[in-house]
Design a protein around this motif. Structure first.
Motif, PDB file in Angstrom:
ATOM      1  N   GLY A 113       7.412 -17.672   9.310  1.00  0.00           N
ATOM      2  CA  GLY A 113       8.276 -18.802   9.633  1.00  0.00           C
ATOM      3  C   GLY A 113       7.538 -19.954  10.274  1.00  0.00           C
ATOM      4  N   LEU A 114       6.354 -19.685  10.843  1.00  0.00           N
ATOM      5  CA  LEU A 114       5.529 -20.738  11.432  1.00  0.00           C
ATOM      6  C   LEU A 114       4.540 -21.321  10.436  1.00  0.00           C
ATOM      7  CD1 LEU A 114       4.776 -19.090  14.906  1.00  0.00           C
ATOM      8  CD2 LEU A 114       6.469 -20.858  14.372  1.00  0.00           C
ATOM      9  N   GLY A 115       4.607 -20.863   9.180  1.00  0.00           N
ATOM     10  CA  GLY A 115       3.707 -21.383   8.152  1.00  0.00           C
ATOM     11  C   GLY A 115       2.358 -20.696   8.108  1.00  0.00           C
ATOM     12  N   ILE A 116       2.199 -19.564   8.795  1.00  0.00           N
ATOM     13  CA  ILE A 116       0.919 -18.862   8.828  1.00  0.00           C
ATOM     14  C   ILE A 116       0.836 -17.887   7.659  1.00  0.00           C
ATOM     15  CG2 ILE A 116      -0.540 -17.286  10.166  1.00  0.00           C
ATOM     16  CD1 ILE A 116       0.815 -18.408  12.682  1.00  0.00           C
ATOM     17  N   PRO A 117      -0.237 -17.930   6.868  1.00  0.00           N
ATOM     18  CA  PRO A 117      -0.367 -16.995   5.745  1.00  0.00           C
ATOM     19  C   PRO A 117      -0.660 -15.581   6.231  1.00  0.00           C
ATOM     20  CG  PRO A 117      -2.371 -18.297   5.949  1.00  0.00           C
ATOM     21  CD  PRO A 117      -1.395 -18.846   6.959  1.00  0.00           C
ATOM     22  N   MET A 118       0.098 -14.618   5.716  1.00  0.00           N
ATOM     23  CA  MET A 118      -0.022 -13.229   6.130  1.00  0.00           C
ATOM     24  C   MET A 118      -0.298 -12.349   4.915  1.00  0.00           C
ATOM     25  SD  MET A 118       0.755 -13.543   9.428  1.00  0.00           S
ATOM     26  CE  MET A 118       1.193 -11.892   9.993  1.00  0.00           C
ATOM     27  N   VAL A 119      -0.855 -11.153   5.166  1.00  0.00           N
ATOM     28  CA  VAL A 119      -1.100 -10.188   4.104  1.00  0.00           C
ATOM     29  C   VAL A 119      -0.678  -8.812   4.584  1.00  0.00           C
ATOM     30  CG1 VAL A 119      -3.509  -9.874   4.815  1.00  0.00           C
ATOM     31  CG2 VAL A 119      -2.794  -9.197   2.511  1.00  0.00           C
ATOM     32  N   CYS A 120      -0.005  -8.066   3.710  1.00  0.00           N
ATOM     33  CA  CYS A 120       0.425  -6.712   4.000  1.00  0.00           C
ATOM     34  C   CYS A 120      -0.146  -5.788   2.927  1.00  0.00           C
ATOM     35  CB  CYS A 120       1.947  -6.611   4.024  1.00  0.00           C
ATOM     36  SG  CYS A 120       2.573  -4.943   4.301  1.00  0.00           S
ATOM     37  N   ASP A 121      -0.897  -4.782   3.335  1.00  0.00           N
ATOM     38  CA  ASP A 121      -1.472  -3.801   2.416  1.00  0.00           C
ATOM     39  C   ASP A 121      -0.413  -2.764   2.092  1.00  0.00           C
ATOM     40  OD1 ASP A 121      -2.887  -1.731   1.151  1.00  0.00           O
ATOM     41  OD2 ASP A 121      -4.734  -2.254   2.195  1.00  0.00           O
ATOM     42  N   VAL A 122       0.190  -2.881   0.909  1.00  0.00           N
ATOM     43  CA  VAL A 122       1.272  -1.987   0.517  1.00  0.00           C
ATOM     44  C   VAL A 122       0.756  -0.566   0.337  1.00  0.00           C
ATOM     45  CG1 VAL A 122       3.012  -1.510  -1.246  1.00  0.00           C
ATOM     46  CG2 VAL A 122       2.540  -3.866  -0.563  1.00  0.00           C
ATOM     47  N   ALA A 123      -0.416  -0.419  -0.263  1.00  0.00           N
ATOM     48  CA  ALA A 123      -0.970   0.904  -0.525  1.00  0.00           C
ATOM     49  C   ALA A 123      -1.235   1.667   0.765  1.00  0.00           C
ATOM     50  CB  ALA A 123      -2.256   0.781  -1.342  1.00  0.00           C
ATOM     51  N   ALA A 124      -1.747   0.978   1.787  1.00  0.00           N
ATOM     52  CA  ALA A 124      -2.067   1.632   3.057  1.00  0.00           C
ATOM     53  C   ALA A 124      -0.849   1.768   3.960  1.00  0.00           C
ATOM     54  CB  ALA A 124      -3.162   0.857   3.781  1.00  0.00           C
ATOM     55  N   GLY A 125       0.217   1.029   3.638  1.00  0.00           N
ATOM     56  CA  GLY A 125       1.404   1.074   4.470  1.00  0.00           C
ATOM     57  C   GLY A 125       1.204   0.455   5.836  1.00  0.00           C
ATOM     58  N   SER A 126       0.260  -0.452   5.949  1.00  0.00           N
ATOM     59  CA  SER A 126      -0.042  -1.078   7.237  1.00  0.00           C
ATOM     60  C   SER A 126       0.867  -2.271   7.496  1.00  0.00           C
ATOM     61  CB  SER A 126      -1.507  -1.531   7.271  1.00  0.00           C
ATOM     62  OG  SER A 126      -1.758  -2.474   6.253  1.00  0.00           O
ATOM     63  N   THR A 127       0.911  -2.715   8.753  1.00  0.00           N
ATOM     64  CA  THR A 127       1.677  -3.905   9.082  1.00  0.00           C
ATOM     65  C   THR A 127       0.908  -5.148   8.643  1.00  0.00           C
ATOM     66  OG1 THR A 127       0.697  -3.936  11.290  1.00  0.00           O
ATOM     67  CG2 THR A 127       2.807  -2.794  11.032  1.00  0.00           C
ATOM     68  N   SER A 128       1.596  -6.270   8.614  1.00  0.00           N
ATOM     69  CA  SER A 128       0.982  -7.513   8.148  1.00  0.00           C
ATOM     70  C   SER A 128       0.022  -8.074   9.182  1.00  0.00           C
ATOM     71  CB  SER A 128       2.061  -8.542   7.834  1.00  0.00           C
ATOM     72  OG  SER A 128       2.914  -8.083   6.812  1.00  0.00           O
ATOM     73  N   GLU A 129      -0.932  -8.852   8.683  1.00  0.00           N
ATOM     74  CA  GLU A 129      -1.902  -9.528   9.538  1.00  0.00           C
ATOM     75  C   GLU A 129      -2.224 -10.880   8.918  1.00  0.00           C
ATOM     76  OE1 GLU A 129      -5.160  -6.837   9.563  1.00  0.00           O
ATOM     77  OE2 GLU A 129      -5.900  -7.461   7.587  1.00  0.00           O
ATOM     78  N   PRO A 130      -2.704 -11.844   9.716  1.00  0.00           N
ATOM     79  CA  PRO A 130      -3.044 -13.161   9.156  1.00  0.00           C
ATOM     80  C   PRO A 130      -4.143 -13.059   8.101  1.00  0.00           C
ATOM     81  CG  PRO A 130      -2.864 -13.275  11.537  1.00  0.00           C
ATOM     82  CD  PRO A 130      -2.813 -11.823  11.181  1.00  0.00           C
TER      83      PRO A 130
END
Length: 392
Positions: free
Chosen positions: A344-361
């Protein structure tokens, strides 16, 4: 006897020097089109210079993009100039401008100053610096616009309704948007068109998908009237396996996309206790779930951890783009089986679906990077997954 120096081609220039020149251009804030022109000089230069996409688009001040592979910002002046010319012609230079769609190297921009007589949706071609299509807004607030590769069909939605129109060679006086008035579910969360622009997929906030046929010849025809009053062509199941049946009631944001010919949903921000296995676990605000539709099984929706080496880029108001992230033709510096999204702040995030990890910038903490949507420019690149159209 005078000796003539042998002719040298641009391809003979050392690759490190080419990269240095390109880096100096980027540091100076050169337009994206100039960097792309460098890559088109010859095969050697194209190999030496990393593709600029995917990019994060920003309309703050001058229009610009931040290239994730290059980790640098580039201007797209052609887009902002075309927008400025159109606003000046409309006499609406001080109005609000929002990006409401991005696909096939084009941007859909809503121009709104509270007066529907002058409000517009502009389909921009940033590379050529021109407005491809100019349409009146179908209603006061448009949240998202989707369109085909050639722009011959466009559909738009807000939270409560959807409309579509056949553009053909441009807006013709008397043409009208057709209201999809047979969606009897919750408020809409997303729209998607198949590759041919013949079917419109409408996703509501409960996870149900309705598939409607779009008249090939557009508006103001008996066919358009007949199709608009018919029941949905297909209504896909909204039954989800545990524990996602509980998560579905808490999900705030949903997206719809195709990959390998199958239909997928992305769920985001289910921030409440959800029963996952044994006991209660809190699904954080940046939790991402990906579900695939398979009509041959029950429940038809299943959670997946594998996108087959693909990754998907989603934004609030732009169509998801599926790219190759592994193997031949992979997009550089994109992780496989991941969902790239924008906070929502416009920061690009990535979530590793295969690893099931939380998102990170996506970008290192030292880099300042914010945007409103993903931009890929030339959709004919080998890295883009073109098998997006479905026939579910």
């Amino acid at each position: 006897m005078t000796m003539t120096a042998p002719a040298r081609s641009w391809a003979d220039l050392h690759s490190e020097l080419v990269v240095s020149i390109a880096a100096m251009m980027a540091a100076d804030g050169s337009p994206l089109r100039d960097y792309e022109s460098l890559r088109c000089v010859c095969t050697a230069w194209r190999s030496a210079l990393v593709p600029p996409y995917p990019c994060l688009l920003s309309l703050a001040d001058a229009a610009s993009v931040f290239s994730l592979p290059m980790r640098r910002s580039l201007r797209i002046y052609t887009s902002s100039e075309a927008l400025d010319r159109t606003l000046s012609r409309l006499g609406r230079t001080g109005c609000r401008v929002r990006v409401v769609g991005s696909a096939n190297g084009r941007l859909a921009v809503a121009v709104d100053d509270g007066d529907l007589n002058y409000a517009r949706i502009l389909l921009l071609d940033p590379h050529r610096g021109r407005v491809v299509v100019e349409l009146p807004l179908p209603y006061e607030w448009v949240r998202k616009v989707v369109f085909t590769a050639d722009g011959t069909v466009m559909a738009a939605c807000d939270h409560g309704k959807a409309v579509y129109v056949g553009i053909r060679s441009g807006w013709v006086k008397g043409m009208q948007w057709t209201l999809v008035d047979n969606i009897d579910g919750d408020a809409l969360a997303d729209l998607a068109l198949d590759a041919g622009g013949e079917r419109l997929y409408c996703l509501d906030r409960g996870g149900a998908v309705r598939v409607l046929r779009i008249p090939r010849n557009g508006q103001n025809s008996q066919e358009a009237t007949a199709v608009a009053t018919l029941p949905p062509l297909i209504r896909l199941s909204a039954v989800f396996p545990a524990p996602y049946d509980a998560a579905s009631r808490l999900t705030v944001i949903r997206h719809l996309f195709f990959c390998h010919g199958s239909l997928y949903q992305i769920w985001q921000k289910a921030a409440a206790p959800v029963k996952l296995g044994c006991g209660l676990t809190t699904a954080p605000a940046d939790e991402i779930f990906v579900l695939r539709y398979d009509p041959k099984q029950w429940p038809a929706w299943e959670a997946v951890k594998d996108l087959g080496g693909r990754s998907v880029f989603v934004g609030q108001n732009s169509s998801p783009v599926v790219v190759r992230a592994a193997g031949v033709g992979a997009m550089p510096r994109v992780r496989a089986d991941c969902v790239y999204w924008i906070s929502g702040l416009g920061i690009p995030m990535v979530c590793d679906v295969a690893a099931g990890s939380t998102s990170e910038p996506c970008v290192t903490p030292g880099g300042v990077c914010r945007g409103v949507c993903w931009y890929f420019g030339d959709e004919n690149m080998a890295s883009i997954d073109r098998g997006a159209g479905g026939r579910d």
